[in-house]
Design an enzyme around this catalytic site. Structure first.
Site, PDB file in Angstrom:
ATOM      1  N   ASN A   9       1.003  -1.396  -0.066  1.00  0.00           N
ATOM      2  CA  ASN A   9      -0.009   0.084   0.218  1.00  0.00           C
ATOM      3  C   ASN A   9       0.868   1.121   0.089  1.00  0.00           C
ATOM      4  O   ASN A   9       1.649   1.626   1.223  1.00  0.00           O
ATOM      5  CB  ASN A   9      -0.843  -0.092   1.217  1.00  0.00           C
ATOM      6  CG  ASN A   9      -1.610   1.251   1.563  1.00  0.00           C
ATOM      7  OD1 ASN A   9      -1.883   2.096   0.526  1.00  0.00           O
ATOM      8  ND2 ASN A   9      -2.244   1.405   2.767  1.00  0.00           N
ATOM      9  N   TRP A  10       0.983   1.886  -1.159  1.00  0.00           N
ATOM     10  CA  TRP A  10       1.797   3.027  -1.194  1.00  0.00           C
ATOM     11  C   TRP A  10       1.256   4.171  -0.677  1.00  0.00           C
ATOM     12  O   TRP A  10       1.966   5.327  -0.461  1.00  0.00           O
ATOM     13  CB  TRP A  10       1.955   3.291  -2.742  1.00  0.00           C
ATOM     14  CG  TRP A  10       3.231   2.444  -3.345  1.00  0.00           C
ATOM     15  CD1 TRP A  10       3.728   1.369  -2.809  1.00  0.00           C
ATOM     16  CD2 TRP A  10       3.939   2.734  -4.673  1.00  0.00           C
ATOM     17  NE1 TRP A  10       4.795   0.842  -3.499  1.00  0.00           N
ATOM     18  CE2 TRP A  10       4.839   1.661  -4.636  1.00  0.00           C
ATOM     19  CE3 TRP A  10       3.945   3.608  -5.465  1.00  0.00           C
ATOM     20  CZ2 TRP A  10       5.844   1.702  -5.657  1.00  0.00           C
ATOM     21  CZ3 TRP A  10       4.711   3.475  -6.767  1.00  0.00           C
ATOM     22  CH2 TRP A  10       5.663   2.609  -6.710  1.00  0.00           C
ATOM     23  N   LYS A  11       0.043   4.198  -0.235  1.00  0.00           N
ATOM     24  CA  LYS A  11      -0.642   5.394   0.338  1.00  0.00           C
ATOM     25  C   LYS A  11      -0.553   6.689  -0.736  1.00  0.00           C
ATOM     26  O   LYS A  11      -0.457   6.177  -2.006  1.00  0.00           O
ATOM     27  CB  LYS A  11      -0.097   5.669   1.660  1.00  0.00           C
ATOM     28  CG  LYS A  11       0.100   4.514   2.594  1.00  0.00           C
ATOM     29  CD  LYS A  11       0.333   5.120   4.180  1.00  0.00           C
ATOM     30  CE  LYS A  11       0.304   3.786   4.906  1.00  0.00           C
ATOM     31  NZ  LYS A  11       0.443   3.832   6.452  1.00  0.00           N
ATOM     32  N   HIS A  94      -9.371   0.834   5.422  1.00  0.00           N
ATOM     33  CA  HIS A  94      -8.292   1.232   5.886  1.00  0.00           C
ATOM     34  C   HIS A  94      -8.305   2.303   7.133  1.00  0.00           C
ATOM     35  O   HIS A  94      -8.993   3.107   6.962  1.00  0.00           O
ATOM     36  CB  HIS A  94      -7.151   1.642   4.972  1.00  0.00           C
ATOM     37  CG  HIS A  94      -5.651   1.570   5.410  1.00  0.00           C
ATOM     38  ND1 HIS A  94      -5.247   2.776   6.128  1.00  0.00           N
ATOM     39  CD2 HIS A  94      -4.695   0.989   5.237  1.00  0.00           C
ATOM     40  CE1 HIS A  94      -3.858   2.516   6.505  1.00  0.00           C
ATOM     41  NE2 HIS A  94      -3.502   1.290   5.964  1.00  0.00           N
ATOM     42  N   GLU A  96      -6.684   4.773   7.930  1.00  0.00           N
ATOM     43  CA  GLU A  96      -6.315   5.918   7.528  1.00  0.00           C
ATOM     44  C   GLU A  96      -7.829   6.690   7.083  1.00  0.00           C
ATOM     45  O   GLU A  96      -8.097   7.741   7.251  1.00  0.00           O
ATOM     46  CB  GLU A  96      -5.375   6.235   6.854  1.00  0.00           C
ATOM     47  CG  GLU A  96      -3.863   5.993   7.574  1.00  0.00           C
ATOM     48  CD  GLU A  96      -2.641   5.660   6.625  1.00  0.00           C
ATOM     49  OE1 GLU A  96      -2.748   5.739   5.558  1.00  0.00           O
ATOM     50  OE2 GLU A  96      -1.921   5.227   7.486  1.00  0.00           O
ATOM     51  N   GLU A 166      -4.764  -4.904  11.117  1.00  0.00           N
ATOM     52  CA  GLU A 166      -3.934  -3.968  11.105  1.00  0.00           C
ATOM     53  C   GLU A 166      -4.268  -3.129  12.622  1.00  0.00           C
ATOM     54  O   GLU A 166      -4.948  -2.191  12.438  1.00  0.00           O
ATOM     55  CB  GLU A 166      -4.094  -2.812  10.233  1.00  0.00           C
ATOM     56  CG  GLU A 166      -3.834  -3.565   8.570  1.00  0.00           C
ATOM     57  CD  GLU A 166      -3.390  -2.471   7.734  1.00  0.00           C
ATOM     58  OE1 GLU A 166      -2.159  -2.672   7.278  1.00  0.00           O
ATOM     59  OE2 GLU A 166      -4.095  -1.467   7.496  1.00  0.00           O
ATOM     60  N   GLY A 172       2.608   2.600  10.420  1.00  0.00           N
ATOM     61  CA  GLY A 172       3.561   3.590  10.347  1.00  0.00           C
ATOM     62  C   GLY A 172       4.363   3.991  11.422  1.00  0.00           C
ATOM     63  O   GLY A 172       4.906   5.268  11.634  1.00  0.00           O
ATOM     64  N   SER A 211       3.858  -2.008  10.237  1.00  0.00           N
ATOM     65  CA  SER A 211       5.035  -1.888  10.474  1.00  0.00           C
ATOM     66  C   SER A 211       5.595  -3.145  10.149  1.00  0.00           C
ATOM     67  O   SER A 211       6.947  -3.674  10.496  1.00  0.00           O
ATOM     68  CB  SER A 211       5.641  -1.219  11.683  1.00  0.00           C
ATOM     69  OG  SER A 211       5.212  -0.204  11.979  1.00  0.00           O
ATOM     70  N   GLY A 232       2.787  -1.114   4.157  1.00  0.00           N
ATOM     71  CA  GLY A 232       2.936   0.409   3.931  1.00  0.00           C
ATOM     72  C   GLY A 232       4.324   0.849   3.553  1.00  0.00           C
ATOM     73  O   GLY A 232       4.805   0.724   2.483  1.00  0.00           O
ATOM     74  N   GLY A 233       4.904   1.460   4.591  1.00  0.00           N
ATOM     75  CA  GLY A 233       6.217   2.085   4.444  1.00  0.00           C
ATOM     76  C   GLY A 233       7.195   1.240   3.480  1.00  0.00           C
ATOM     77  O   GLY A 233       7.888   1.678   2.541  1.00  0.00           O
TER      78      GLY A 233
HETATM   79  C1  PEP Z   1      -0.730   0.253   5.933  1.00  0.00           C
HETATM   80  O1  PEP Z   1      -0.638   1.261   5.420  1.00  0.00           O
HETATM   81  O2  PEP Z   1      -1.707  -0.715   5.574  1.00  0.00           O
HETATM   82  C2  PEP Z   1       0.711  -0.356   6.796  1.00  0.00           C
HETATM   83  C3  PEP Z   1       0.360  -1.455   7.302  1.00  0.00           C
HETATM   84  O3  PEP Z   1       1.478   0.566   6.978  1.00  0.00           O
HETATM   85  P1  PEP Z   1       2.875   0.423   7.697  1.00  0.00           P
HETATM   86  O4  PEP Z   1       3.605  -0.673   6.982  1.00  0.00           O
HETATM   87  O5  PEP Z   1       3.741   1.619   7.052  1.00  0.00           O
HETATM   88  O6  PEP Z   1       2.573   0.274   9.194  1.00  0.00           O
END
Ligand code: PEP
Length: 249
Positions: A9-11, A94, A96, A166, A172, A211, A232-233
């Site tokens: 997930n590049w957001k 999600h 966010e 999650e 993040g 993470s 994500g990251g």
């Molecule tokens: C996400 O965006 O769903 C996520 C898990 O981000 P990160 O891996 O950066 O925590």
């Protein structure tokens, strides 16, 4: 029996140059065939991603979609449109989106139905905040989010859904749930699902997100109820993302 899925997930990150870099890296990465990989860049990059990843097994995903197929919804994108660009997966709910754009359980349900009706496989995201965990409410919160959607679906619709657990406090933040913490919640989700249908529950794919990185993925993925990751990251760094995909194989 359950094919692992690693979804990146590049957001609201990335660039055309990064898409090109991923296309080249994945073309020569030699990914295990026993793992599904999906990349979810921002909407404008979908055509470029479709072209750059076309010769690879990487699938495309979207980060959200509007519940309607078309109409007066300025700024929104529908499942039908996403399907035209080869999108196979879509995130719904999600954290966010829930927090920043006030998407409540009902809005999440509407989006999930929209994905199914556009023949896109939804990934339903659920998870508790730190306050909810500290108050001992993790199980209640997560099963409420799962139940609000899953309890209302037909069996054939449920079979198309992937669930991503999650914990909000792990997204993040660099703070990962321990494999045991994640496994405990995943097992509770599968057990809840077994209340509808044991066979479907056994086939339900559950992803961990929060993470996940190249260093912790293998241990998380070794848990019996963790069938993949929503990343994500670390999905913005091609070498790390490929390493995570390989550790799922
Ligand atoms: C996400 O965006 O769903 C996520 C898990 O981000 P990160 O891996 O950066 O925590």
């Amino acid at each position: 029996m359950r094919m692992p899925l690693i979804a990146g997930n590049w957001k609201m990150n990335g660039s055309l140059a990064l898409i090109e870099q991923f296309g080249e890296a994945f073309a020569s990465a030699g990914l295990p065939t026993s793992v599904e990989v999906a990349l979810m860049p921002p909407f404008p990059y979908l055509p470029a991603a479709q072209a750059a990843l076309g010769g690879t097994s990487v699938m495309l995903g979207a980060q959200t979609l509007n519940p309607a197929h078309s109409g007066a919804h300025t700024g929104e994108v529908s499942g039908r449109m996403l399907k035209e660009f080869g999108v196979e997966y879509a995130l719904v709910g999600h954290s966010e989106r829930r927090q920043l754009y006030r998407e409540a359980d009902e809005a999440v349900y509407d989006r999930l139905l929209a994905a199914l009706s556009a023949d896109i496989r939804p990934i339903l995201c659920v998870g508790e905040t730190l306050e909810e965990r500290d108050a001992g409410r993790t199980r209640d919160v997560v099963l409420r989010q799962v139940g609000h959607v899953m309890a209302r679906l037909e069996p054939q619709q449920r079979a198309r859904v992937t669930i991503a657990y999650e914990p909000v406090w792990a997204i993040g933040t660099g703070r990962t749930a321990t494999p045991e913490q994640a496994q405990e919640v995943m097992a509770a989700i599968r057990e809840y699902q077994a209340g509808f249908d044991r066979e479907l529950a056994a086939g339900l794919r559950l992803l961990y997100g929060g993470s996940m990185n190249a260093g912790n993925a293998a241990e998380l993925l070794s848990q019996p109820d963790i069938d993949g990751g929503l990343v994500g990251g670390a999905s913005l760094k091609v070498d790390d993302f490929i390493a995570i995909c390989q550790s799922a194989g």
